[in-house]
Write a protein that holds these residues in place. Sequence first.
Motif, short mmCIF file in Angstrom:
data_model
loop_
_atom_site.label_atom_id
_atom_site.label_comp_id
_atom_site.label_asym_id
_atom_site.label_seq_id
_atom_site.Cartn_x
_atom_site.Cartn_y
_atom_site.Cartn_z
N LEU A 197 -28.20 -50.09 41.07
CA LEU A 197 -29.61 -50.12 41.49
C LEU A 197 -30.07 -48.76 41.97
O LEU A 197 -31.18 -48.32 41.66
CB LEU A 197 -29.79 -51.16 42.60
N ARG A 198 -29.22 -48.07 42.72
CA ARG A 198 -29.58 -46.73 43.21
C ARG A 198 -29.81 -45.78 42.04
O ARG A 198 -30.80 -45.03 42.00
CB ARG A 198 -28.48 -46.19 44.12
N THR A 199 -28.89 -45.80 41.08
CA THR A 199 -29.00 -44.91 39.91
C THR A 199 -30.22 -45.27 39.07
O THR A 199 -30.97 -44.39 38.62
CB THR A 199 -27.73 -45.01 39.05
N TYR A 200 -30.43 -46.56 38.86
CA TYR A 200 -31.56 -46.99 38.03
C TYR A 200 -32.90 -46.67 38.71
O TYR A 200 -33.88 -46.31 38.04
CB TYR A 200 -31.45 -48.49 37.74
N ALA A 201 -32.95 -46.78 40.02
CA ALA A 201 -34.17 -46.43 40.75
C ALA A 201 -34.52 -44.96 40.51
O ALA A 201 -35.68 -44.60 40.26
CB ALA A 201 -34.01 -46.71 42.24
N ALA A 202 -33.51 -44.11 40.58
CA ALA A 202 -33.75 -42.68 40.37
C ALA A 202 -34.22 -42.40 38.94
O ALA A 202 -35.12 -41.58 38.71
CB ALA A 202 -32.47 -41.89 40.67
N LYS A 203 -33.66 -43.11 37.97
CA LYS A 203 -34.04 -42.89 36.58
C LYS A 203 -35.46 -43.36 36.28
O LYS A 203 -36.13 -42.79 35.40
CB LYS A 203 -33.07 -43.64 35.65
N THR A 204 -35.91 -44.37 36.98
CA THR A 204 -37.23 -44.96 36.67
C THR A 204 -38.33 -44.49 37.62
O THR A 204 -39.46 -44.97 37.54
CB THR A 204 -37.15 -46.49 36.72
N GLY A 205 -38.01 -43.57 38.53
CA GLY A 205 -39.02 -43.12 39.47
C GLY A 205 -39.36 -44.16 40.51
O GLY A 205 -40.45 -44.15 41.09
N SER A 206 -38.41 -45.05 40.77
CA SER A 206 -38.59 -46.08 41.78
C SER A 206 -37.95 -45.63 43.09
O SER A 206 -37.21 -44.64 43.13
CB SER A 206 -37.95 -47.40 41.32
N VAL A 207 -38.21 -46.36 44.16
CA VAL A 207 -37.62 -46.09 45.46
C VAL A 207 -36.44 -47.04 45.67
O VAL A 207 -36.55 -48.23 45.35
CB VAL A 207 -38.65 -46.26 46.59
N TYR A 208 -35.36 -46.51 46.19
CA TYR A 208 -34.21 -47.36 46.52
C TYR A 208 -34.20 -47.59 48.01
O TYR A 208 -34.14 -46.64 48.81
CB TYR A 208 -32.91 -46.68 46.07
N ALA A 209 -34.27 -48.85 48.45
CA ALA A 209 -34.23 -49.20 49.87
C ALA A 209 -32.81 -49.64 50.21
O ALA A 209 -32.36 -50.71 49.77
CB ALA A 209 -35.22 -50.32 50.16
N ASP A 210 -32.13 -48.85 51.01
CA ASP A 210 -30.70 -49.06 51.26
C ASP A 210 -30.48 -49.93 52.51
O ASP A 210 -30.07 -49.44 53.56
CB ASP A 210 -30.01 -47.72 51.41
N TYR A 211 -30.70 -51.21 52.36
CA TYR A 211 -30.44 -52.15 53.46
C TYR A 211 -28.94 -52.32 53.68
O TYR A 211 -28.51 -52.59 54.79
CB TYR A 211 -31.08 -53.51 53.15
N TRP A 212 -28.17 -52.15 52.63
CA TRP A 212 -26.72 -52.34 52.72
C TRP A 212 -26.11 -51.39 53.75
O TRP A 212 -25.38 -51.81 54.65
CB TRP A 212 -26.08 -52.14 51.35
N THR A 213 -26.44 -50.11 53.63
CA THR A 213 -25.87 -49.13 54.55
C THR A 213 -26.35 -49.36 55.98
O THR A 213 -25.58 -49.25 56.93
CB THR A 213 -26.24 -47.71 54.09
N ALA A 214 -27.63 -49.72 56.12
CA ALA A 214 -28.20 -49.91 57.45
C ALA A 214 -27.58 -51.09 58.19
O ALA A 214 -27.50 -51.09 59.42
CB ALA A 214 -29.71 -50.10 57.34
N MET A 215 -27.12 -52.09 57.45
CA MET A 215 -26.62 -53.32 58.07
C MET A 215 -25.10 -53.43 58.08
O MET A 215 -24.55 -54.27 58.79
CB MET A 215 -27.21 -54.54 57.36
N LYS A 216 -24.44 -52.59 57.32
CA LYS A 216 -23.00 -52.72 57.12
C LYS A 216 -22.22 -52.50 58.41
O LYS A 216 -22.52 -51.61 59.20
CB LYS A 216 -22.54 -51.73 56.06
N GLY A 217 -21.20 -53.34 58.61
CA GLY A 217 -20.29 -53.18 59.72
C GLY A 217 -18.96 -52.68 59.24
O GLY A 217 -18.86 -51.97 58.23
N THR A 218 -17.89 -53.06 59.91
CA THR A 218 -16.56 -52.72 59.43
C THR A 218 -16.25 -53.60 58.22
O THR A 218 -16.70 -54.73 58.13
CB THR A 218 -15.51 -52.96 60.52
N GLY A 219 -15.51 -53.07 57.30
CA GLY A 219 -15.25 -53.84 56.08
C GLY A 219 -16.49 -53.86 55.20
O GLY A 219 -17.27 -52.92 55.19
N LEU A 220 -16.67 -54.97 54.49
CA LEU A 220 -17.79 -55.07 53.56
C LEU A 220 -18.86 -56.06 54.01
O LEU A 220 -19.76 -56.40 53.25
CB LEU A 220 -17.26 -55.48 52.17
#
Length: 267
Positions: A197-220
């Motif tokens: 999704l991050r790569t495809y957003a960059a290719k299409t001129g879209s914005v990537y909203a990274d909720y995963w990194t903002a919410m991630k704890g230890t592990g996955l």
Amino acid sequence: MRLKTLPAFSAAVATLAVAALAVAAPALAQAPAVSTLPVQTAAQAADLRLRTDWAWSARYREANATDVVGTVKPRIVLMGDSITQGWYDLDRAFFTPGRIGRGIGGQTTSQMLLRFRQDVIDLNPQVVQIMAGTNDIAGNTGPMTDEQIQANFRSMVEMAQAHGIRVILASIPPADLFPWRPGLDTGPRIQRINAWLRTYAAKTGSVYADYWTAMKGTGLGAREGLTSDHVHPTPAGYEVMNKVAEAAFTQALALPAPRPLAAARIP
């Protein structure tokens, strides 16, 4: 003597039987009515809907009739599944005038693609955020390969950009397990789809909203207190998401609108 009393005995038995039937008659008459009452569980309702309105295109029909005539700008539609639906339910203040929630619990990208026109394009927004993939990984509407999930994202992005709508592609939030799919190894696949999704957003001129990194704890998984069941955000979780969303909205609105009906098909 026994022969003389037999008729009397039989008559008495018959009388008692009739009386018993008379007493039982109301109960017997009521029993079928009780057993045939249409008791419908949420699961039964969902099953019926999957067979009669698979994408639940009727879910927002009345709301769309109202929102389509709205004049508040900017207009941002949040398209998604239960995480987006819960956002509206638990944090109504975030949905200021012009922000339109179109989340439906349990949905996959295939279902969202089918309702994308009426729930996004016809509302004429400036921006759409697409948050999906959790239920594809869970197989809610059947097994899905990464390529199939990606194809559905591609189609929604192409449709939006062909109508001059800026796109935000939201990461799948972290989840180390799905309660309704025990034993499924969710984390690595979420990471893999988010990377695409991050790569495809960059290719299409879209914005990537990274909720995963903002919410991630230890592990996955998500940090303690940000989800109620390893998947669905709590009010505290939505507070974290709000900051990511606000930044993504600002970034998307600063971009030039795609040229309507001339969206490039990027592989």
